[in-house]
Motif scaffolding. Structure first.
Motif, PDB file in Angstrom:
ATOM      1  N   GLU A  25      -5.494  -6.183  -4.023  1.00  0.00           N
ATOM      2  CA  GLU A  25      -6.251  -5.670  -2.890  1.00  0.00           C
ATOM      3  C   GLU A  25      -7.179  -6.766  -2.320  1.00  0.00           C
ATOM      4  O   GLU A  25      -7.251  -6.921  -1.113  1.00  0.00           O
ATOM      5  N   ARG A  26      -7.878  -7.470  -3.219  1.00  0.00           N
ATOM      6  CA  ARG A  26      -8.755  -8.553  -2.771  1.00  0.00           C
ATOM      7  C   ARG A  26      -7.964  -9.651  -2.074  1.00  0.00           C
ATOM      8  O   ARG A  26      -8.437 -10.216  -1.087  1.00  0.00           O
ATOM      9  N   ASN A  27      -6.788  -9.963  -2.618  1.00  0.00           N
ATOM     10  CA  ASN A  27      -5.952 -11.002  -2.033  1.00  0.00           C
ATOM     11  C   ASN A  27      -5.528 -10.629  -0.611  1.00  0.00           C
ATOM     12  O   ASN A  27      -5.493 -11.482   0.276  1.00  0.00           O
ATOM     13  N   LYS A  28      -5.207  -9.340  -0.420  1.00  0.00           N
ATOM     14  CA  LYS A  28      -4.801  -8.884   0.916  1.00  0.00           C
ATOM     15  C   LYS A  28      -5.971  -9.011   1.892  1.00  0.00           C
ATOM     16  O   LYS A  28      -5.790  -9.413   3.033  1.00  0.00           O
ATOM     17  N   GLU A  29      -7.165  -8.650   1.416  1.00  0.00           N
ATOM     18  CA  GLU A  29      -8.353  -8.738   2.260  1.00  0.00           C
ATOM     19  C   GLU A  29      -8.641 -10.193   2.627  1.00  0.00           C
ATOM     20  O   GLU A  29      -8.904 -10.511   3.788  1.00  0.00           O
ATOM     21  N   ALA A  30      -8.584 -11.059   1.629  1.00  0.00           N
ATOM     22  CA  ALA A  30      -8.827 -12.493   1.855  1.00  0.00           C
ATOM     23  C   ALA A  30      -7.785 -13.056   2.810  1.00  0.00           C
ATOM     24  O   ALA A  30      -8.103 -13.824   3.718  1.00  0.00           O
ATOM     25  N   ALA A  31      -6.528 -12.665   2.624  1.00  0.00           N
ATOM     26  CA  ALA A  31      -5.452 -13.132   3.489  1.00  0.00           C
ATOM     27  C   ALA A  31      -5.660 -12.635   4.920  1.00  0.00           C
ATOM     28  O   ALA A  31      -5.440 -13.366   5.893  1.00  0.00           O
ATOM     29  N   SER A  32      -6.109 -11.411   5.062  1.00  0.00           N
ATOM     30  CA  SER A  32      -6.352 -10.829   6.380  1.00  0.00           C
ATOM     31  C   SER A  32      -7.483 -11.570   7.097  1.00  0.00           C
ATOM     32  O   SER A  32      -7.395 -11.873   8.291  1.00  0.00           O
TER      33      SER A  32
END
Length: 154
Positions: free
Chosen positions: A1-8
């Motif tokens: 979830e954090r990775n998706k947020e960071a990627a976004s």
């Protein structure tokens, strides 16, 4: 979830940077389009300068009123002269000593990168209502073409 947020967030930042780069590129292209006709006119002014015209100009003992302003502007641009005391007819004659070399300097002048200091020194000449090629044409054909060159390079 954090990775998706960071990627976004990264993607959003990259898109903003890309948009900014596009705006800068567009502005630069617009400025170039605006400058191109003036640079062409400056080139035409140099093409009108015949060797005999420049020779006649440089051989004048004392230039007609206003012509010295044109040669001073050329000294500022070509010789990067900053000292007002060196903006003299004698130094202008020295600059034009080799007519072919002087003409070549005019032809090859990069009007896209005039230092800010030269721009501020030139402003008083270019803003002068008498600093027009039509006015100079009554005094010297070479001064008229040089005046046209200065105005369009500026």
């Amino acid at each position: 979830e954090r990775n998706k947020e960071a990627a976004s967030i990264e993607k959003q930042n990259a898109n903003e940077e890309s948009e900014n780069a596009s705006k800068i590129e567009k502005k630069a292209e617009d400025e170039l389009q605006e400058a191109r006709p003036k640079l062409e006119k400056a080139k035409e002014a140099v093409n009108c300068l015949e060797k005999t015209m420049l020779t006649e100009l440089k051989n004048l003992k004392k230039p007609p009123a206003g012509v010295d302003k044109v040669t001073n502007a050329c000294l500022i641009l070509i010789q990067l002269e900053k000292d007002p005391k060196r903006l003299t007819w004698k130094n202008a004659q020295e600059m034009m000593k080799s007519v072919d070399k002087f003409r070549s300097q005019l032809e090859n002048f990069d009007g896209k990168s005039i230092p800010e200091e030269q721009i501020s020194l030139l402003k008083k000449y270019v803003d002068d209502p008498e600093f027009k090629s039509e006015t100079m044409a009554t005094k010297s054909a070479a001064a008229a073409s040089l005046c046209n060159w200065v105005i369009n390079i500026f």
